[in-house]
Design an enzyme around this catalytic site. Sequence first.
Site, mmCIF file in Angstrom:
data_model
loop_
_atom_site.group_PDB
_atom_site.id
_atom_site.type_symbol
_atom_site.label_atom_id
_atom_site.label_comp_id
_atom_site.label_asym_id
_atom_site.label_seq_id
_atom_site.Cartn_x
_atom_site.Cartn_y
_atom_site.Cartn_z
ATOM 1 N N HIS A 74 -52.987 -17.524 -10.828
ATOM 2 C CA HIS A 74 -51.668 -17.940 -10.346
ATOM 3 C C HIS A 74 -51.830 -18.965 -9.228
ATOM 4 O O HIS A 74 -52.651 -18.777 -8.321
ATOM 5 C CB HIS A 74 -50.879 -16.739 -9.827
ATOM 6 N N TYR A 203 -40.997 -12.378 -5.445
ATOM 7 C CA TYR A 203 -40.653 -11.532 -4.301
ATOM 8 C C TYR A 203 -39.179 -11.781 -3.983
ATOM 9 O O TYR A 203 -38.799 -12.897 -3.641
ATOM 10 C CB TYR A 203 -41.500 -11.889 -3.090
ATOM 11 N N PRO A 295 -48.322 -2.722 0.872
ATOM 12 C CA PRO A 295 -48.766 -3.505 -0.282
ATOM 13 C C PRO A 295 -48.101 -4.870 -0.425
ATOM 14 O O PRO A 295 -48.501 -5.633 -1.310
ATOM 15 C CB PRO A 295 -48.408 -2.603 -1.465
ATOM 16 N N LYS A 299 -53.148 -6.954 0.204
ATOM 17 C CA LYS A 299 -54.385 -7.080 0.962
ATOM 18 C C LYS A 299 -55.342 -5.900 0.854
ATOM 19 O O LYS A 299 -56.500 -6.000 1.260
ATOM 20 C CB LYS A 299 -54.057 -7.294 2.457
ATOM 21 N N TYR A 387 -51.869 -15.472 2.070
ATOM 22 C CA TYR A 387 -51.734 -14.791 0.794
ATOM 23 C C TYR A 387 -52.959 -15.018 -0.093
ATOM 24 O O TYR A 387 -53.460 -14.089 -0.741
ATOM 25 C CB TYR A 387 -50.471 -15.282 0.083
#
Length: 393
Positions: A74, A203, A295, A299, A387
């Site tokens: 991704h 998200y 979550p 990580k 991220y």
Amino acid sequence: MPLRTSVGIVGAGPAGLLLAQLLHRAGVDAVVLEARNRDYVEHRQRAGLLEQGTVDVLRSAGAAARLDREGLVHEGIELRFDRRSHRVDFPSLADGRRVTVYAQTEIVKDLIALRLEAGAPLLFEAVAQEIVDIDTERPVIRYFHDDAERTLECDFVVACDGFHGIGRQTVPEDALTTYSREYPFAWLGILADVPPSCEELIYARHERGFALHSMRSEHVSRLYLQVAPDDRVENWPDERIWEELELRFAVRGDWKLHRGPITEKGITPMRGFVAEPMRHGRLFLAGDAAHIVPPTGAKGLNLAAADVTLLARALGDWYAHADEAGLDAYSERALRRVWRAQHFSNWMTTMLHPDPREDAFSARLHLAQLEYVAASVAGSTMLAENYTGLPME
């Protein structure tokens, strides 16, 4: 049964198995003890989003052949709020780094297969009961296996046995400082036999709560809903889950959420936890034994991989050159990354989850922060860099 080894590893999750593989490649022998049976370990469902650095470590360990074939690369994520959508492009903001979706269960299967093919010791249903003499040069793991009590003498012991394992409990209370935070919400997670409705993770912040659209493969979707910590799976029949997901993911336009049979449901609490230091004598803590992150920032697995990468290098230096510098610096170096990840995970969590205790003013502040991330190169860069994962130390 081995009576002695260089490194005794408690726990055959991703951390313990990856450490064992890295040590094997460095010529350092180790024994892995796992309390559960192989079938349980290989089917334990966990998140599976890998930072670029974690993928690189798995490749260097010779454990990425299937990952490279089947992993879903991704190059960004999508943020949704106020019925609008904004994509954060990772490579352009984070020096070309990407993330890969590859289930943790598959990583575990790959690492187990490599260890067994090498004929290296991996004992399932070996329940570690006590770790003693950690302040000496010969710590000992006492464990139960094949209906008998056994002992394993080691040069070093690494506890990769999770939050509830005996590793951290072995450290004297006055030698350990712990920090924790409980979040006022949880995640209801589902697995569904339906192709994902998106190419990258979504998200979404909605006034009714957070939602996340992820995937396990090209044919299996993984989705999450923010719920109360005391909620129960029984309160969420399939139809209610799909209706709530559609509501929270809704945007202006013709995007559609694909529905399919739900094969698994579970509620996960949200918490942050850190234990310092991550070393006591000849005992080292790694992964969930030392830290837990919410979550939202993906990580947990990546921190575990970073821990054991540091530790494998340090142990390799000790055995090859009698160099103790890496071992002495392990806790400080690992914790630097842990706290960076805690900050990022907390930032993502509070920005994206409506807090049932917060007032309208606070809610508007979080929306303003999302607006800034979406509109600002600096804001998007901060998200992308963290991220995709900071470079391995």
